[in-house]
Design a protein around this motif. Structure first.
Motif, short mmCIF file in Angstrom:
data_model
loop_
_atom_site.label_atom_id
_atom_site.label_comp_id
_atom_site.label_asym_id
_atom_site.label_seq_id
_atom_site.Cartn_x
_atom_site.Cartn_y
_atom_site.Cartn_z
N THR A 221 38.06 19.60 43.76
CA THR A 221 38.56 21.08 43.93
C THR A 221 37.93 22.11 42.82
N VAL A 222 37.13 21.26 41.82
CA VAL A 222 36.75 22.09 40.74
C VAL A 222 35.96 23.39 41.32
N PRO A 223 35.00 23.41 42.11
CA PRO A 223 34.14 24.45 42.31
C PRO A 223 34.99 25.56 42.83
N GLN A 224 35.87 25.12 43.65
CA GLN A 224 36.90 26.15 44.29
C GLN A 224 37.76 27.09 43.18
N ARG A 225 38.21 25.99 42.12
CA ARG A 225 38.88 26.49 41.20
C ARG A 225 38.28 27.08 40.27
N VAL A 226 36.71 27.01 39.96
CA VAL A 226 36.12 28.12 39.24
C VAL A 226 36.36 29.46 39.62
N LYS A 227 36.14 29.76 40.93
CA LYS A 227 36.45 30.93 41.48
C LYS A 227 37.60 31.52 41.05
N LEU A 228 38.80 30.89 41.37
CA LEU A 228 40.00 31.07 40.91
C LEU A 228 40.08 31.28 39.36
N ALA A 229 39.51 30.63 38.46
CA ALA A 229 39.71 30.69 36.95
C ALA A 229 39.18 32.19 36.69
N LEU A 230 37.81 32.48 37.48
CA LEU A 230 37.44 33.62 37.12
C LEU A 230 38.38 34.92 37.56
N ALA A 231 38.77 34.51 38.71
CA ALA A 231 39.70 35.78 39.17
C ALA A 231 41.06 35.88 38.14
N MET A 232 41.32 34.79 37.51
CA MET A 232 42.40 34.86 36.50
C MET A 232 41.99 35.98 35.28
N LEU A 233 40.76 35.45 34.94
CA LEU A 233 40.20 36.17 33.71
C LEU A 233 40.20 37.53 33.95
N ARG A 234 39.65 38.03 35.38
CA ARG A 234 39.30 39.37 35.69
C ARG A 234 40.78 40.10 35.78
N LYS A 235 41.93 39.54 36.13
CA LYS A 235 43.12 39.91 36.31
C LYS A 235 43.68 40.23 34.83
N GLU A 236 43.64 39.35 33.87
CA GLU A 236 44.21 39.45 32.48
C GLU A 236 43.54 40.08 31.52
#
Length: 463
Positions: A221-236
């Motif tokens: 799931t890491v490749p998919q969660r890389v996108k989610l991690a970037l979304a978290m960074l953008r949000k915060e």
């Protein structure tokens, strides 16, 4: 029985009236280890006390085994005579005796370890139903448990356990932890040569999951969660400065949990200078038996000491968080102790422990993933997986393994490679370029080859 299968008689060597002899594998004849044995009076009865050495030379083996022998003798003499009555105890009762005894002495388990072991046994062993008897494992007589029953526990019961949303509850790493604890319980009885066990350990090492360093399904799931991690960074990035710094420590520079807790302001160099800021990773905030949580100047590995350059966004985030932290200091009237100017603190100035860090990540996921389709990310996303995400992000941004290991604190590029999960995006550009190349005429292809050769030769000449 062949010559190799014969068991050699104990060879008396005159060391304190005991015997030091070889132990060989009955099938292969391979020399396994030396054993020192002696009969001693324990509670008025003769008892055979043994100690095993992994060394193979006689003198070295004796020097290695004798301290173990005296330790085993003290343990036997200190045990209550009633210990012989444990043969009829259930697995749950014997496990509790084991935990009680492991809480004492110089090598006692910490309270945290005891709680962890008790929780593992309670949640994943005692309550599981044995397929043969129909009883919970905790109610089975510990001396009667067979290897077959334990095999079914790991291959059927624990494998099929699911959480509330139908996902497999225990990954490979978690099942390995269950096996390690249960194996210790039985090994304790065998080592002491007391009932209920005097034979082989029914918890075989072969029951361990093949991939003990991480759940393969989770790693996928890491490749998919890389996108989610970037979304978290953008949000915060425009939100809470503490949360943003915490996420940057996870996804951008891949600090371990103890390293995040032990990061100090005094180890941030040139924080006010754009393009020159860096974090010196020198300490970790961890739990040790007898000390509790404390700042430790040794890291997980010798390669953990490293200097990590901080990008401009990271530098500004630290400045914003430092400003808020200083405001808290004024409002609540607390100051850092000397040498303990922690970057991550609570509002009252207390540093972030490992438990605090884990809880923060859990709570953040709860708030970030609210849609039904994303609940599986909320339920199962271990904090350590963020180091995999960091390694993968470094790879996607063209940072080589030799450089990545300097960021992650690995001892070798191979370890950084293990943490890196390749994505199709890593090869998307060259594959598209190859598609364009195939559409060219032979003459155009040849011209490109000549240009590429010139570039390669020029690079070699400069090197």
């Amino acid at each position: 029985m062949g010559e190799k299968g014969k068991k050699k008689k104990p060879q008396f060597l005159g060391y304190g009236g005991g015997s030091l002899y070889k132990v060989r594998d009955a099938n292969t004849g391979k020399f396994l280890y030396w054993r020192y044995a002696k009969f001693e009076e324990v509670h008025g009865q003769p008892k055979r006390i043994t100690a095993t050495s992994k060394q193979k030379k006689k003198q070295a083996a004796f020097a290695d085994a004798l301290p173990r022998f005296h330790k085993n003798l003290e343990r036997a003499r200190g045990a209550a005579p009633a210990v012989r009555g444990r043969a009829g105890l259930t697995l749950e009762e014997y496990s509790k005796h084991w935990l009680q005894e492991r809480s004492q002495g110089k090598e006692a388990l910490s309270e945290t370890q005891q709680r962890k072991y008790r929780q593992i046994l309670r949640d994943h062993v005692w309550a599981e139903i044995d397929g043969d008897s129909g009883k919970p494992f905790g109610e089975l007589a510990v001396g009667a448990i067979t290897t077959g029953q334990v095999r079914k526990l790991f291959t059927l019961n624990l494998w099929d356990k699911e959480n509330d949303i139908g996902k497999r509850l225990l990954g490979d790493h978690a099942r390995y932890n269950v096996l390690a604890v249960l194996r210790q319980v039985f090994k304790w009885s065998i080592d002491r040569e007391e009932p209920p066990l005097r034979g082989n350990n029914p918890v075989l090492s072969e029951f361990a999951p093949k991939n003990t360093r991480g759940d393969a399904a989770e790693i996928e799931t890491v490749p998919q969660r890389v996108k989610l991690a970037l979304a978290m960074l953008r949000k915060e990035s425009e939100g809470d400065p503490f949360t943003y710094v915490w996420l940057l420590m996870n996804f951008v520079i891949g600090l371990r949990r103890g390293e995040r807790g032990g990061a100090l302001w005094s180890n941030v160099v040139n924080l006010t200078k754009p393009g020159e800021a860096r974090l010196k990773v020198r300490t970790q905030y961890v739990w040790d038996a007898g000390k509790g949580y404390h700042l430790k100047d040794t890291l997980k590995t010798s390669h953990g000491r490293r200097d990590i350059p901080l990008d401009e966004d990271f530098r500004k985030a630290l400045l914003a968080w430092k400003k808020q932290q200083e405001q808290w200091q004024k409002e609540h009237g607390w100051e850092f102790e000397e040498g303990q100017d922690f970057i991550l603190t609570h509002e009252n100035g207390k540093p972030y422990t490992g438990n605090d860090d884990t809880q923060f990540w859990h709570d953040y996921r709860e708030s970030f993933f609210t849609a039904e389709k994303d609940l599986h990310h909320r339920e199962k996303w271990r904090g350590h997986l963020n180091r995999w995400i960091c390694a993968t992000l470094l790879h996607l941004n063209g940072i080589g393994l030799e450089q990545a290991k300097m960021v992650l604190g690995h001892g070798s590029a191979e370890m950084s490679r293990y943490y890196t999960v390749s994505s199709y995006k890593a090869i998307q550009h060259p594959m598209l370029k190859m598609g364009e190349w195939r559409t060219l005429t032979p003459k155009q292809q040849k011209e490109l080859e000549v240009e590429a050769r010139k570039f390669t030769d020029g690079a070699k000449a400069q090197a």
